[in-house]
Design a protein around this motif. Structure first.
Motif, PDB file in Angstrom:
ATOM      1  N   GLY A 191       0.820  -1.203   0.000  1.00 26.53           N
ATOM      2  CA  GLY A 191       0.000   0.000   0.000  1.00 26.53           C
ATOM      3  C   GLY A 191       0.854   1.254   0.000  1.00 26.53           C
ATOM      4  O   GLY A 191       2.037   1.229   0.355  1.00 26.53           O
ATOM      5  N   PRO A 192       0.288   2.389  -0.395  1.00 22.31           N
ATOM      6  CA  PRO A 192       1.059   3.629  -0.474  1.00 22.31           C
ATOM      7  C   PRO A 192       1.362   4.216   0.906  1.00 22.31           C
ATOM      8  O   PRO A 192       0.735   3.869   1.902  1.00 22.31           O
ATOM      9  N   ARG A 193       2.317   5.117   0.920  1.00 16.35           N
ATOM     10  CA  ARG A 193       2.650   5.890   2.126  1.00 16.35           C
ATOM     11  C   ARG A 193       2.129   7.304   1.904  1.00 16.35           C
ATOM     12  O   ARG A 193       2.568   7.995   0.964  1.00 16.35           O
ATOM     13  N   ILE A 194       1.198   7.727   2.734  1.00 16.81           N
ATOM     14  CA  ILE A 194       0.527   9.012   2.502  1.00 16.81           C
ATOM     15  C   ILE A 194       0.348   9.778   3.802  1.00 16.81           C
ATOM     16  O   ILE A 194       0.355   9.205   4.900  1.00 16.81           O
ATOM     17  N   VAL A 195       0.193  11.096   3.646  1.00 16.42           N
ATOM     18  CA  VAL A 195      -0.193  11.994   4.737  1.00 16.42           C
ATOM     19  C   VAL A 195      -1.509  12.633   4.326  1.00 16.42           C
ATOM     20  O   VAL A 195      -1.628  13.165   3.209  1.00 16.42           O
ATOM     21  N   ALA A 196      -2.506  12.563   5.206  1.00 20.12           N
ATOM     22  CA  ALA A 196      -3.823  13.124   4.916  1.00 20.12           C
ATOM     23  C   ALA A 196      -4.118  14.262   5.888  1.00 20.12           C
ATOM     24  O   ALA A 196      -3.898  14.129   7.098  1.00 20.12           O
ATOM     25  N   TYR A 197      -4.615  15.378   5.353  1.00 20.03           N
ATOM     26  CA  TYR A 197      -4.993  16.541   6.156  1.00 20.03           C
ATOM     27  C   TYR A 197      -6.500  16.730   6.044  1.00 20.03           C
ATOM     28  O   TYR A 197      -7.057  16.679   4.936  1.00 20.03           O
ATOM     29  N   ALA A 198      -7.162  16.980   7.176  1.00 16.95           N
ATOM     30  CA  ALA A 198      -8.613  17.116   7.174  1.00 16.95           C
ATOM     31  C   ALA A 198      -9.021  18.406   7.865  1.00 16.95           C
ATOM     32  O   ALA A 198      -8.464  18.789   8.898  1.00 16.95           O
ATOM     33  N   LEU A 223     -13.958  16.665  -1.349  1.00 12.67           N
ATOM     34  CA  LEU A 223     -14.942  16.999  -0.336  1.00 12.67           C
ATOM     35  C   LEU A 223     -15.529  15.715   0.228  1.00 12.67           C
ATOM     36  O   LEU A 223     -15.504  14.664  -0.421  1.00 12.67           O
ATOM     37  N   PHE A 224     -16.104  15.797   1.421  1.00 11.45           N
ATOM     38  CA  PHE A 224     -16.839  14.672   1.993  1.00 11.45           C
ATOM     39  C   PHE A 224     -17.828  15.224   3.006  1.00 11.45           C
ATOM     40  O   PHE A 224     -17.677  16.337   3.519  1.00 11.45           O
ATOM     41  N   ASP A 225     -18.855  14.435   3.276  1.00 14.02           N
ATOM     42  CA  ASP A 225     -19.880  14.829   4.237  1.00 14.02           C
ATOM     43  C   ASP A 225     -19.441  14.389   5.629  1.00 14.02           C
ATOM     44  O   ASP A 225     -19.319  13.188   5.887  1.00 14.02           O
ATOM     45  N   PRO A 226     -19.201  15.317   6.559  1.00 14.18           N
ATOM     46  CA  PRO A 226     -18.745  14.909   7.893  1.00 14.18           C
ATOM     47  C   PRO A 226     -19.743  14.018   8.619  1.00 14.18           C
ATOM     48  O   PRO A 226     -19.348  13.199   9.453  1.00 14.18           O
ATOM     49  N   ALA A 227     -21.032  14.162   8.307  1.00 16.19           N
ATOM     50  CA  ALA A 227     -22.023  13.307   8.961  1.00 16.19           C
ATOM     51  C   ALA A 227     -21.902  11.862   8.513  1.00 16.19           C
ATOM     52  O   ALA A 227     -22.205  10.940   9.277  1.00 16.19           O
ATOM     53  N   GLU A 228     -21.469  11.639   7.274  1.00 12.52           N
ATOM     54  CA  GLU A 228     -21.319  10.279   6.749  1.00 12.52           C
ATOM     55  C   GLU A 228     -19.925   9.722   7.004  1.00 12.52           C
ATOM     56  O   GLU A 228     -19.740   8.515   7.121  1.00 12.52           O
ATOM     57  N   GLY A 229     -18.917  10.593   7.058  1.00 15.15           N
ATOM     58  CA  GLY A 229     -17.547  10.143   7.269  1.00 15.15           C
ATOM     59  C   GLY A 229     -16.882   9.690   5.988  1.00 15.15           C
ATOM     60  O   GLY A 229     -17.497   9.604   4.920  1.00 15.15           O
ATOM     61  N   ILE A 230     -15.603   9.378   6.100  1.00 12.59           N
ATOM     62  CA  ILE A 230     -14.808   8.941   4.961  1.00 12.59           C
ATOM     63  C   ILE A 230     -13.668   8.074   5.482  1.00 12.59           C
ATOM     64  O   ILE A 230     -13.282   8.180   6.652  1.00 12.59           O
ATOM     65  N   THR A 231     -13.150   7.199   4.643  1.00 12.05           N
ATOM     66  CA  THR A 231     -12.037   6.327   5.013  1.00 12.05           C
ATOM     67  C   THR A 231     -10.837   6.614   4.131  1.00 12.05           C
ATOM     68  O   THR A 231     -10.962   6.663   2.902  1.00 12.05           O
ATOM     69  N   VAL A 232      -9.693   6.820   4.761  1.00 12.26           N
ATOM     70  CA  VAL A 232      -8.437   6.995   4.032  1.00 12.26           C
ATOM     71  C   VAL A 232      -7.836   5.608   3.818  1.00 12.26           C
ATOM     72  O   VAL A 232      -7.574   4.877   4.782  1.00 12.26           O
ATOM     73  N   VAL A 233      -7.622   5.241   2.560  1.00 10.98           N
ATOM     74  CA  VAL A 233      -7.215   3.879   2.206  1.00 10.98           C
ATOM     75  C   VAL A 233      -5.754   3.857   1.777  1.00 10.98           C
ATOM     76  O   VAL A 233      -5.325   4.655   0.933  1.00 10.98           O
ATOM     77  N   ALA A 234      -4.991   2.941   2.378  1.00 11.74           N
ATOM     78  CA  ALA A 234      -3.624   2.645   1.942  1.00 11.74           C
ATOM     79  C   ALA A 234      -3.382   1.152   2.126  1.00 11.74           C
ATOM     80  O   ALA A 234      -2.360   0.722   2.663  1.00 11.74           O
ATOM     81  N   ALA A 235      -4.356   0.357   1.681  1.00 13.54           N
ATOM     82  CA  ALA A 235      -4.308  -1.096   1.866  1.00 13.54           C
ATOM     83  C   ALA A 235      -3.338  -1.740   0.874  1.00 13.54           C
ATOM     84  O   ALA A 235      -2.999  -1.167  -0.164  1.00 13.54           O
ATOM     85  N   ASP A 282      -7.019  21.146  14.378  1.00 13.82           N
ATOM     86  CA  ASP A 282      -7.273  21.156  15.822  1.00 13.82           C
ATOM     87  C   ASP A 282      -8.499  21.981  16.209  1.00 13.82           C
ATOM     88  O   ASP A 282      -8.937  21.948  17.360  1.00 13.82           O
ATOM     89  N   ARG A 283      -9.089  22.710  15.245  1.00  3.80           N
ATOM     90  CA  ARG A 283     -10.345  23.412  15.520  1.00  3.80           C
ATOM     91  C   ARG A 283     -11.549  22.482  15.447  1.00  3.80           C
ATOM     92  O   ARG A 283     -12.627  22.821  15.935  1.00  3.80           O
ATOM     93  N   TYR A 284     -11.371  21.327  14.817  1.00  4.24           N
ATOM     94  CA  TYR A 284     -12.491  20.400  14.619  1.00  4.24           C
ATOM     95  C   TYR A 284     -12.078  18.991  15.040  1.00  4.24           C
ATOM     96  O   TYR A 284     -11.957  18.079  14.207  1.00  4.24           O
ATOM     97  N   PRO A 285     -11.838  18.776  16.334  1.00  4.72           N
ATOM     98  CA  PRO A 285     -11.359  17.461  16.780  1.00  4.72           C
ATOM     99  C   PRO A 285     -12.351  16.334  16.510  1.00  4.72           C
ATOM    100  O   PRO A 285     -11.953  15.174  16.452  1.00  4.72           O
ATOM    101  N   GLU A 286     -13.633  16.669  16.298  1.00 10.35           N
ATOM    102  CA  GLU A 286     -14.627  15.634  16.026  1.00 10.35           C
ATOM    103  C   GLU A 286     -14.349  14.886  14.726  1.00 10.35           C
ATOM    104  O   GLU A 286     -14.832  13.753  14.522  1.00 10.35           O
ATOM    105  N   GLN A 289     -13.111  11.262  14.749  1.00 10.18           N
ATOM    106  CA  GLN A 289     -14.067  10.169  14.925  1.00 10.18           C
ATOM    107  C   GLN A 289     -14.832   9.851  13.647  1.00 10.18           C
ATOM    108  O   GLN A 289     -15.512   8.828  13.575  1.00 10.18           O
ATOM    109  N   ARG A 290     -14.743  10.734  12.646  1.00  9.07           N
ATOM    110  CA  ARG A 290     -15.507  10.552  11.410  1.00  9.07           C
ATOM    111  C   ARG A 290     -14.647  10.057  10.250  1.00  9.07           C
ATOM    112  O   ARG A 290     -15.165   9.761   9.177  1.00  9.07           O
TER     113      ARG A 290
END
Length: 395
Positions: A191-198, A223-235, A282-286, A289-290
């Motif tokens: 899998g790839p080596r990545i850094v993700a910023y949200a 873009l993504f919907d915070p209510a639905e969430g998203i998964t960062v994939v590096a499988a 750090d303004r949106y720690p929630e 969890q998403r």
């Protein structure tokens, strides 16, 4: 010929709205689509199944054009609908052909009665529009607007490359020859080596929407919907499938045994999972969890199937007219299947951090803006303990 002539004469009398011959229409050949020359169209509308008001990037759906009008002879009010692409025969009776309307779309494409939104989430921040115009009366037009939503964007990043499939074995060429073995599948890549910023941003339609930027072996912004969430994939990548064994050749003439099928190739092993560092604003720690992280190892590849056994050699001629028909030669045995990949890849590594991600989002697509919510104040460290000793005051 009499039937076709009768239908053509009936159409010509104006007694029917249905066209007897419609070459090149949705069904082609003999169909019963509505003859629009016999109808005055007063208004048209577009309908999507389920009557949605929102649409997601990359989403596709079939639509129907609905026409309100009246018959030119008699003035009877009619409501007509277009038939889905490919409709023919009796199912086309009473329906309009899609070729009666010209179609256009903003933020996507229209083809054969299906609207497909652009897969780029930034291509239509204001939404999607589908327009239909009646070709016989170009002032009769309608437009359907759909606001953008992003709940369907549930993953970002990438898995490692899949292993190559094994080559298939050659079939036997000489009489009774065995088929060749299938080749092994290749191993899946890491899998790839990545850094993700949200972070959370504003769009023209939404005050709070998730934004994810990925850097490293994968470069991506979505873009993504915070209510639905998203998964960062590096499988890790999936192991390749083993090649199928070759088929055995037919047995020799007469009554020779068919060649055995070749064995299937083994599946490849799965690739190891990659590495993900997720940095959450750090303004949106929630957001921590998403947003999920997938650095799982790739599964092993499937085994290749064994080849078919060759047919037995042809039967010899009967010794006499009254003799029994001799049997052909025995069929060759089927080849055994290969083995699945021996193991899946090992899981990778991941970590989640919190911090100021402003620099990662210094450049944004037009229409996207960072929010100006205040940053959290740093927490003051506790006072250093003195060890319980108190200094005496002089008298």
């Amino acid at each position: 010929m009499r039937t076709l002539l009768s239908l053509a004469l009936l159409s010509g009398t104006g007694c029917s709205l249905f066209s007897a011959l419609a070459g090149g229409g949705a069904g082609g050949g003999l169909v019963m689509a509505v003859d629009m020359e016999k109808v005055d169209v007063d208004a048209i509308a577009l309908e999507l199944e389920g009557a949605p008001t929102t649409w997601c990037p990359g989403q596709s759906g079939a639509f129907t054009v609905v026409a309100q009008g009246h018959e030119r002879r008699g003035g009877k009010a009619v409501t007509l609908r277009t038939a889905p692409e490919g409709t023919s025969g009796a199912a086309l009776r009473g329906k309009m052909d899609l070729v009666e309307f010209s179609m256009a779309a903003r933020g996507g494409t229209v083809e054969r009665g299906v609207f497909t939104a652009d897969g780029d989430p930034f291509a239509a921040l204001l939404g999607y529009d589908v327009r239909a115009t009646y070709r016989n009366e170009t002032d009769e037009t309608t437009e359907l607007h759909l606001d953008p939503v992003y709940g369907c964007i549930r993953g970002a990043g990438s898995s490692g490359p899949s292993g190559a499939s094994g080559e298939g074995g050659y079939g036997g060429s000489d009489a009774g020859q065995a088929g060749a073995a299938g080749g092994p599948g290749g191993n899946g890549g890491p899998g790839p080596r990545i850094v993700a910023y949200a972070t959370i941003v504003r769009t023209p339609k939404y005050d709070r929407m998730g934004l994810l930027r990925i850097e490293g072996d994968v470069d991506q912004l979505t873009l993504f919907d915070p209510a639905e969430g998203i998964t960062v994939v590096a499988a890790g990548g999936v192991g390749g499938t083993g090649g199928n064994g070759g088929d055995g050749a037919q047995g020799a003439d007469p009554q020779g045994q068919g060649g055995p099928g070749g064995p299937g190739g083994d599946g490849g092993n799965g690739g190891d999972g990659g590495e993900v560092v997720l940095v959450v604003d750090d303004r949106y720690p929630e957001l921590a969890q998403r947003i999920g992280i997938d650095v799982s190892g790739g599964p092993p590849g499937d085994a290749g199937a064994g080849g078919y056994g060759g047919a037995g050699g042809p039967a010899p001629q009967r010794a006499c007219d009254s003799c029994e028909e001799p049997p052909p030669g025995p069929e060759g045995a089927a080849g055994p299947s290969g083995r699945p990949g021996a193991y899946g890849g090992r899981p990778g590594r991941s970590q989640v951090r919190s911090g100021d991600v402003t620099a990662a989002f210094a450049s944004l697509p037009p229409g996207i803006a960072l929010r100006d919510d205040p940053r959290p104040r740093p927490v003051a460290p506790p006072p250093t303990p003195t060890g319980g000793k108190t200094k005496r005051r002089r008298r």
